[in-house]
Scaffold this motif. Structure first.
Motif, PDB file in Angstrom:
ATOM      1  N   LEU A 161      46.062  77.100  75.691  1.00  7.77           N
ATOM      2  CA  LEU A 161      46.322  77.787  74.423  1.00  7.77           C
ATOM      3  C   LEU A 161      47.263  76.977  73.531  1.00  7.77           C
ATOM      4  N   VAL A 162      48.213  76.283  74.129  1.00  2.39           N
ATOM      5  CA  VAL A 162      49.085  75.391  73.351  1.00  2.39           C
ATOM      6  C   VAL A 162      48.225  74.322  72.677  1.00  2.39           C
ATOM      7  N   GLN A 163      47.263  73.782  73.408  1.00  5.80           N
ATOM      8  CA  GLN A 163      46.369  72.768  72.830  1.00  5.80           C
ATOM      9  C   GLN A 163      45.531  73.360  71.695  1.00  5.80           C
ATOM     10  N   GLU A 164      45.072  74.608  71.867  1.00  2.00           N
ATOM     11  CA  GLU A 164      44.327  75.282  70.798  1.00  2.00           C
ATOM     12  C   GLU A 164      45.197  75.439  69.548  1.00  2.00           C
ATOM     13  N   LEU A 165      46.458  75.807  69.757  1.00  2.00           N
ATOM     14  CA  LEU A 165      47.387  75.934  68.635  1.00  2.00           C
ATOM     15  C   LEU A 165      47.589  74.592  67.949  1.00  2.00           C
ATOM     16  N   ALA A 166      47.752  73.533  68.734  1.00  2.53           N
ATOM     17  CA  ALA A 166      47.950  72.202  68.162  1.00  2.53           C
ATOM     18  C   ALA A 166      46.728  71.768  67.345  1.00  2.53           C
ATOM     19  N   LEU A 167      45.540  72.088  67.808  1.00  2.00           N
ATOM     20  CA  LEU A 167      44.326  71.777  67.038  1.00  2.00           C
ATOM     21  C   LEU A 167      44.339  72.531  65.713  1.00  2.00           C
ATOM     22  N   TYR A 168      44.685  73.820  65.764  1.00  2.00           N
ATOM     23  CA  TYR A 168      44.759  74.642  64.560  1.00  2.00           C
ATOM     24  C   TYR A 168      45.777  74.067  63.578  1.00  2.00           C
ATOM     25  N   GLU A 169      46.886  73.566  64.110  1.00  3.06           N
ATOM     26  CA  GLU A 169      47.948  73.019  63.265  1.00  3.06           C
ATOM     27  C   GLU A 169      47.715  71.544  62.926  1.00  3.06           C
ATOM     28  N   LYS A 170      46.536  71.048  63.272  1.00  2.00           N
ATOM     29  CA  LYS A 170      46.114  69.681  62.910  1.00  2.00           C
ATOM     30  C   LYS A 170      47.009  68.614  63.546  1.00  2.00           C
ATOM     31  N   ALA A 171      47.456  68.865  64.777  1.00  2.14           N
ATOM     32  CA  ALA A 171      48.339  67.915  65.453  1.00  2.14           C
ATOM     33  C   ALA A 171      48.079  67.880  66.967  1.00  2.14           C
ATOM     34  N   PRO A 172      46.819  67.750  67.384  1.00  2.49           N
ATOM     35  CA  PRO A 172      46.547  67.803  68.835  1.00  2.49           C
ATOM     36  C   PRO A 172      47.209  66.674  69.616  1.00  2.49           C
ATOM     37  N   GLN A 173      47.432  65.547  68.988  1.00  5.38           N
ATOM     38  CA  GLN A 173      48.051  64.395  69.654  1.00  5.38           C
ATOM     39  C   GLN A 173      49.531  64.623  69.943  1.00  5.38           C
ATOM     40  N   ASP A 220      56.364  79.606  70.093  1.00  6.61           N
ATOM     41  CA  ASP A 220      54.937  79.712  69.755  1.00  6.61           C
ATOM     42  C   ASP A 220      54.448  81.125  69.998  1.00  6.61           C
ATOM     43  N   ILE A 221      53.567  81.565  69.114  1.00 10.39           N
ATOM     44  CA  ILE A 221      52.798  82.780  69.336  1.00 10.39           C
ATOM     45  C   ILE A 221      51.380  82.449  68.905  1.00 10.39           C
ATOM     46  N   LEU A 222      50.433  82.789  69.765  1.00 12.96           N
ATOM     47  CA  LEU A 222      49.035  82.465  69.478  1.00 12.96           C
ATOM     48  C   LEU A 222      48.136  83.517  70.103  1.00 12.96           C
ATOM     49  N   VAL A 223      47.123  83.890  69.358  1.00 13.02           N
ATOM     50  CA  VAL A 223      46.002  84.668  69.885  1.00 13.02           C
ATOM     51  C   VAL A 223      44.772  83.812  69.638  1.00 13.02           C
ATOM     52  N   THR A 224      43.933  83.664  70.672  1.00 13.03           N
ATOM     53  CA  THR A 224      42.746  82.830  70.530  1.00 13.03           C
ATOM     54  C   THR A 224      41.898  83.310  69.364  1.00 13.03           C
ATOM     55  N   GLU A 225      41.162  82.375  68.797  1.00 12.45           N
ATOM     56  CA  GLU A 225      40.354  82.689  67.614  1.00 12.45           C
ATOM     57  C   GLU A 225      39.401  83.855  67.872  1.00 12.45           C
ATOM     58  N   GLN A 226      38.751  83.863  69.038  1.00 14.12           N
ATOM     59  CA  GLN A 226      37.777  84.916  69.324  1.00 14.12           C
ATOM     60  C   GLN A 226      38.419  86.280  69.565  1.00 14.12           C
ATOM     61  N   PHE A 244      70.059  90.344  71.855  1.00 19.70           N
ATOM     62  CA  PHE A 244      70.070  89.227  70.921  1.00 19.70           C
ATOM     63  C   PHE A 244      70.343  89.773  69.523  1.00 19.70           C
ATOM     64  N   SER A 245      70.921  88.941  68.661  1.00 19.09           N
ATOM     65  CA  SER A 245      71.225  89.397  67.304  1.00 19.09           C
ATOM     66  C   SER A 245      70.034  89.260  66.365  1.00 19.09           C
ATOM     67  N   GLY A 246      68.951  88.667  66.825  1.00 17.74           N
ATOM     68  CA  GLY A 246      67.767  88.529  65.990  1.00 17.74           C
ATOM     69  C   GLY A 246      66.756  87.596  66.621  1.00 17.74           C
ATOM     70  N   ILE A 247      65.670  87.390  65.891  1.00 12.61           N
ATOM     71  CA  ILE A 247      64.601  86.482  66.304  1.00 12.61           C
ATOM     72  C   ILE A 247      64.375  85.496  65.160  1.00 12.61           C
ATOM     73  N   VAL A 248      64.279  84.222  65.496  1.00 14.03           N
ATOM     74  CA  VAL A 248      64.004  83.195  64.490  1.00 14.03           C
ATOM     75  C   VAL A 248      62.804  82.370  64.940  1.00 14.03           C
ATOM     76  N   TRP A 249      62.110  81.792  63.968  1.00 13.83           N
ATOM     77  CA  TRP A 249      60.950  80.968  64.253  1.00 13.83           C
ATOM     78  C   TRP A 249      60.606  80.161  63.012  1.00 13.83           C
ATOM     79  N   GLN A 250      59.614  79.308  63.139  1.00 14.51           N
ATOM     80  CA  GLN A 250      59.114  78.530  62.011  1.00 14.51           C
ATOM     81  C   GLN A 250      57.641  78.842  61.817  1.00 14.51           C
ATOM     82  N   VAL A 251      57.176  78.671  60.596  1.00 11.05           N
ATOM     83  CA  VAL A 251      55.755  78.818  60.300  1.00 11.05           C
ATOM     84  C   VAL A 251      55.391  77.744  59.271  1.00 11.05           C
ATOM     85  N   LEU A 252      54.249  77.131  59.470  1.00  9.91           N
ATOM     86  CA  LEU A 252      53.806  76.115  58.511  1.00  9.91           C
ATOM     87  C   LEU A 252      53.522  76.759  57.164  1.00  9.91           C
ATOM     88  N   GLU A 253      53.919  76.078  56.096  1.00  8.56           N
ATOM     89  CA  GLU A 253      53.806  76.668  54.762  1.00  8.56           C
ATOM     90  C   GLU A 253      52.369  76.962  54.352  1.00  8.56           C
TER      91      GLU A 253
END
Length: 150
Positions: free
Chosen positions: A19-31, A84-90, A113-122
């Motif tokens: 699933l990490v690899q699937e996410l990397a493909l989606y984010e255009k960075a499989p390498q 990371d958070i990912l749900v498969t495309e299907q 915890f005092s909160g949750i932080v993360w990043q998302v591609l623009e």
């Protein structure tokens, strides 16, 4: 369709890396995915785990995951960092992402915890719209920085 949210176990690691690899493909960075299965397992289930995860199963198959670690803020204290958070495309559109995110919120509250932080591609509009449903704050002022140690 039977959906279950549960803590990840060591035996989930090969599927999580798929699933990490699937996410990397989606984010255009499989390498960019260079972690080995052994390192991944040791980091999550070794003597000193540095990450924790929840998985979303549909009919017994892991179709999504949310992986986090503890981040410390000198201003806010301990916070959950959602790596990371990912749900498969299907499996998208069935509420698995919401179930995972709600579980993260419950975990953050339980661990005080005092909160949750993360990043998302623009350019990731579906993810941005998902986070807006949670009234997430988006901070345009900070620039991401990193170095690679080899």
């Amino acid at each position: 369709m039977a959906i279950a949210i549960r803590r990840a176990v060591k035996e989930d690691c090969p599927r999580l890396l798929e699933l990490v690899q699937e996410l990397a493909l989606y984010e255009k960075a499989p390498q960019e995915v260079t972690v080995t299965l052994d390192h991944f397992i040791e980091s999550g289930f070794g003597a000193n785990p540095v990450w924790w995860a929840f998985v979303a199963e549909e009919d017994g198959l892991v179709q999504g995951f949310a992986l986090y670690y503890v981040r410390y803020s000198t201003w806010k204290g301990q916070r959950m960092y959602l790596e990371d958070i990912l749900v498969t495309e299907q499996a998208r559109g069935k509420g698995l992402g919401k179930l995972l995110f709600d579980q993260l919120i419950a975990e953050a509250k339980e661990r005080k915890f005092s909160g949750i932080v993360w990043q998302v591609l623009e350019w990731n509009e579906p993810a941005i719209n998902f986070y807006k449903k949670y009234k997430a704050d988006f901070d345009p002022e900070w620039i991401n920085c990193s170095i690679t140690i080899s």
